[in-house]
Design a protein around this motif. Structure first.
Motif, short mmCIF file in Angstrom:
data_model
loop_
_atom_site.label_atom_id
_atom_site.label_comp_id
_atom_site.label_asym_id
_atom_site.label_seq_id
_atom_site.Cartn_x
_atom_site.Cartn_y
_atom_site.Cartn_z
N CYS A 31 0.86 -1.20 0.00
CA CYS A 31 0.00 0.00 0.00
C CYS A 31 0.89 1.24 0.00
N HIS A 32 2.07 1.10 -0.58
CA HIS A 32 3.11 2.13 -0.56
C HIS A 32 2.71 3.34 -1.40
N VAL A 33 2.83 4.52 -0.82
CA VAL A 33 2.61 5.78 -1.54
C VAL A 33 3.71 6.75 -1.14
N VAL A 34 3.86 7.79 -1.96
CA VAL A 34 4.82 8.85 -1.64
C VAL A 34 4.05 10.16 -1.56
N ILE A 35 4.15 10.83 -0.43
CA ILE A 35 3.47 12.11 -0.25
C ILE A 35 4.22 13.17 -1.05
N VAL A 36 3.46 13.89 -1.92
CA VAL A 36 4.10 14.81 -2.86
C VAL A 36 4.60 16.08 -2.16
N ASP A 37 3.82 16.59 -1.24
CA ASP A 37 4.12 17.90 -0.63
C ASP A 37 4.66 17.69 0.79
N ASP A 38 5.86 18.24 1.04
CA ASP A 38 6.48 18.08 2.36
C ASP A 38 5.58 18.57 3.49
N ALA A 39 4.76 19.60 3.23
CA ALA A 39 3.90 20.15 4.28
C ALA A 39 2.91 19.08 4.75
N TYR A 40 2.42 18.27 3.81
CA TYR A 40 1.49 17.21 4.20
C TYR A 40 2.20 16.06 4.88
N PHE A 41 3.46 15.83 4.50
CA PHE A 41 4.22 14.78 5.18
C PHE A 41 4.30 15.10 6.67
N ALA A 42 4.47 16.39 6.98
CA ALA A 42 4.55 16.80 8.38
C ALA A 42 3.20 16.68 9.09
N LYS A 43 2.10 16.82 8.35
CA LYS A 43 0.77 16.75 8.97
C LYS A 43 0.29 15.31 9.18
N ALA A 44 0.90 14.39 8.47
CA ALA A 44 0.46 12.99 8.52
C ALA A 44 0.79 12.38 9.89
N PRO A 45 0.06 11.33 10.27
CA PRO A 45 0.37 10.67 11.53
C PRO A 45 1.84 10.23 11.57
N GLU A 46 2.41 10.23 12.75
CA GLU A 46 3.81 9.87 12.91
C GLU A 46 4.05 8.42 12.46
N ILE A 47 5.22 8.18 11.88
CA ILE A 47 5.56 6.83 11.44
C ILE A 47 5.94 5.98 12.66
N SER A 48 5.28 4.85 12.79
CA SER A 48 5.61 3.96 13.91
C SER A 48 6.87 3.18 13.56
N PRO A 49 7.54 2.63 14.57
CA PRO A 49 8.74 1.82 14.29
C PRO A 49 8.44 0.66 13.33
N THR A 50 7.27 0.05 13.45
CA THR A 50 6.92 -1.07 12.57
C THR A 50 6.75 -0.59 11.13
N GLU A 51 6.04 0.52 10.93
CA GLU A 51 5.89 1.05 9.57
C GLU A 51 7.26 1.40 9.00
N ASP A 52 8.10 2.00 9.82
CA ASP A 52 9.44 2.38 9.38
C ASP A 52 10.21 1.15 8.88
N GLN A 53 10.11 0.06 9.61
CA GLN A 53 10.79 -1.17 9.19
C GLN A 53 10.18 -1.71 7.89
N MET A 54 8.84 -1.71 7.81
CA MET A 54 8.17 -2.26 6.63
C MET A 54 8.49 -1.46 5.37
N LEU A 55 8.71 -0.17 5.54
CA LEU A 55 9.03 0.67 4.38
C LEU A 55 10.38 0.30 3.76
N ASP A 56 11.18 -0.45 4.48
CA ASP A 56 12.45 -0.91 3.92
C ASP A 56 12.28 -2.16 3.06
N PHE A 57 11.05 -2.68 2.99
CA PHE A 57 10.79 -3.91 2.22
C PHE A 57 9.75 -3.70 1.13
#
Ligand code: FES
Length: 108
Positions: free
Chosen positions: A49-75
Motif C-alpha cells: 500500500c506504498h505511496v509517496v506524499i508529494v508535498d512536504d507540508a502534508y508529510f509533516a501533517k500525517a500521523p507519525e511513522i511507527s517503528p513497525t511502519e518504518d521497518q516495513m518501508l524498507d521492504f
C-alpha cells in the motif's frame, strides 16, 4: 469530508473523499484502484500500500511513522523515498484535506 488525490502509475489522477478516521488504503481499495493492493488489510505486514506524499507540508501533517511502519518501508517493491508512507497508516484528519500522494509502482 477531506479529499485525497492519488497520482496513479499511468499518471492519471483519482480524487477520493476519505472519512476522518479512515485510511487512504481503505478508501483506495474500496474505490477499486488497482495501484493500491493492501494485501494484509492494514495489518502492517505486506507493504503493498506504498505511496509517496508529494508535498512536504502534508508529510509533516500525517500521523507519525511507527517503528513497525518504518521497518516495513524498507521492504517495499519500489524503493523507499524520503516521503514514503504505507497508506494503511495514513488515517485521515481534517488537517490532511488536500493530500496528494503518488502511488508506488510496483507494489509487488
Ligand atoms: S495494507 Fe498491508 S502494510 Fe498496508
Amino acid at each position: 469530508m477531506p479529499k485525497v488525490t492519488l497520482i496513479n502509475p499511468d499518471d492519471t489522477r483519482t480524487e477520493l473523499e476519505v472519512a476522518v478516521g479512515d485510511s487512504v488504503m481503505r478508501a483506495a481499495t474500496a474505490a477499486g484502484l488497482d495501484g493500491i493492493v493492501g494485501d494484509c488489510g492494514g495489518g502492517l505486514s505486506c507493504s503493498t500500500c506504498h505511496v509517496v506524499i508529494v508535498d512536504d507540508a502534508y508529510f509533516a501533517k500525517a500521523p507519525e511513522i511507527s517503528p513497525t511502519e518504518d521497518q516495513m518501508l524498507d521492504f517495499t517493491a519500489m524503493d523507499r523515498e524520503p516521503n514514503s508512507r504505507l497508506s494503511c497508516q495514513l488515517v485521515m484528519t481534517d488537517e490532511m484535506d488536500g493530500l496528494v500522494v503518488r502511488v508506488a509502482d510496483p507494489q509487488l
